[in-house]
Design a protein around this motif. Structure first.
Motif, PDB file in Angstrom:
ATOM      1  N   UNK A 177       0.823  -1.208   0.000  1.00  0.00           N
ATOM      2  CA  UNK A 177       0.000   0.000   0.000  1.00  0.00           C
ATOM      3  C   UNK A 177       0.858   1.260   0.000  1.00  0.00           C
ATOM      4  N   UNK A 178       1.923   1.273   0.776  1.00  0.00           N
ATOM      5  CA  UNK A 178       2.769   2.468   0.828  1.00  0.00           C
ATOM      6  C   UNK A 178       3.533   2.667  -0.474  1.00  0.00           C
ATOM      7  N   UNK A 179       3.973   1.578  -1.094  1.00  0.00           N
ATOM      8  CA  UNK A 179       4.622   1.721  -2.401  1.00  0.00           C
ATOM      9  C   UNK A 179       3.654   2.297  -3.425  1.00  0.00           C
ATOM     10  N   UNK A 180       2.400   1.882  -3.362  1.00  0.00           N
ATOM     11  CA  UNK A 180       1.389   2.415  -4.276  1.00  0.00           C
ATOM     12  C   UNK A 180       1.164   3.907  -4.055  1.00  0.00           C
ATOM     13  N   UNK A 181       1.413   4.358  -2.825  1.00  0.00           N
ATOM     14  CA  UNK A 181       1.263   5.778  -2.499  1.00  0.00           C
ATOM     15  C   UNK A 181       2.521   6.586  -2.811  1.00  0.00           C
ATOM     16  N   UNK A 182       3.518   5.922  -3.374  1.00  0.00           N
ATOM     17  CA  UNK A 182       4.742   6.617  -3.735  1.00  0.00           C
ATOM     18  C   UNK A 182       5.793   6.648  -2.645  1.00  0.00           C
ATOM     19  N   UNK A 183       5.561   5.892  -1.555  1.00  0.00           N
ATOM     20  CA  UNK A 183       6.541   5.796  -0.472  1.00  0.00           C
ATOM     21  C   UNK A 183       7.367   4.535  -0.721  1.00  0.00           C
ATOM     22  N   UNK A 184       8.614   4.702  -1.078  1.00  0.00           N
ATOM     23  CA  UNK A 184       9.468   3.564  -1.439  1.00  0.00           C
ATOM     24  C   UNK A 184       9.745   2.725  -0.189  1.00  0.00           C
TER      25      UNK A 184
END
Length: 215
Positions: A26-33
């Motif tokens: 979910x965080x990767x989808x939000x642009x948080x690597x």
């Protein structure tokens, strides 16, 4: 954002690995690597089944850090608490290696999700608990719970242990699978939401949905 969160559970088989992989996705989808790390893996040889599960949930192949064993720096063959698994393998746990791996990952990613083994009071050695490591490293905690009977008690005990050591509770992940008694499940979620709002209003609350890996 450069942060490491320690993911632990109120009990064994509470869904930590699913929660870790899901949050990373979910965080990767939000642009948080975001990358995941397993603190100590037991019950495996040469690989980490929990890291395998994280990658499957995240929908990505094994990373270069996985291939270099940076994301699972310590692995023991016997499926037991780390202190016992290390003794069975005639090893001394190189605790510093955990932090060294985390620092490498933190240099390359925005967020590292460090999944523990079992709960907060699981021994790493005969004289050093998981919660001791979390406190020493000043890691905020994401605690995984569920709606099964007894979860309120186990959750509040875990939170109290964090409070006594001045460890930050970043958030609570409420695992909805497997389905428990519907009445108990609904009340447990409502109770824990209310408890967080009263005692830890800064903490997040996530509901972990059932994750279907068969598709």
């Amino acid at each position: 954002m450069k942060e490491t969160f320690f993911i632990t559970g109120i009990d064994t088989n509470i869904g930590k690995s699913y929660a870790t992989g899901w949050l990373a996705r979910e965080w990767n989808r939000q642009g948080i690597k975001t990358i995941t790390q397993k603190m100590i893996q037991t019950g495996n040889v040469g690989h980490s089944e929990d890291i395998d599960l994280h990658r499957e949930i995240m929908g990505i192949p094994m990373t270069e850090e996985d291939r270099q064993h940076i994301t699972f720096p310590i692995v023991y063959s016997y499926p037991a608490s780390p202190h016992l698994a290390a003794e069975i393998d005639h090893q001394t746990i190189p605790i510093d290696r955990i932090g060294e791996s985390t620092r490498i990952l933190r240099d390359r990613y925005d967020v590292v999700l460090l999944e523990g083994a079992g709960g907060l009071m699981v021994p790493i050695t005969r004289d050093y608990l998981t919660i001791d490591y979390v406190a020493d490293q000043h890691l905020p905690v994401i605690l995984v719970t569920s709606g099964r009977l007894g979860s309120i008690n186990h959750t509040l005990l875990s939170i109290e242990a964090l409070e006594k050591r001045a460890i930050s509770l970043y958030g609570l992940v409420y695992n909805t699978y497997p389905k428990a008694d519907e009445l108990i499940d609904a009340d447990t979620e409502a109770y824990l939401r209310d408890y967080l709002e009263k005692h830890h209003p800064e903490s997040r609350f996530w509901v972990l949905p059932q994750i279907d890996l068969t598709r």
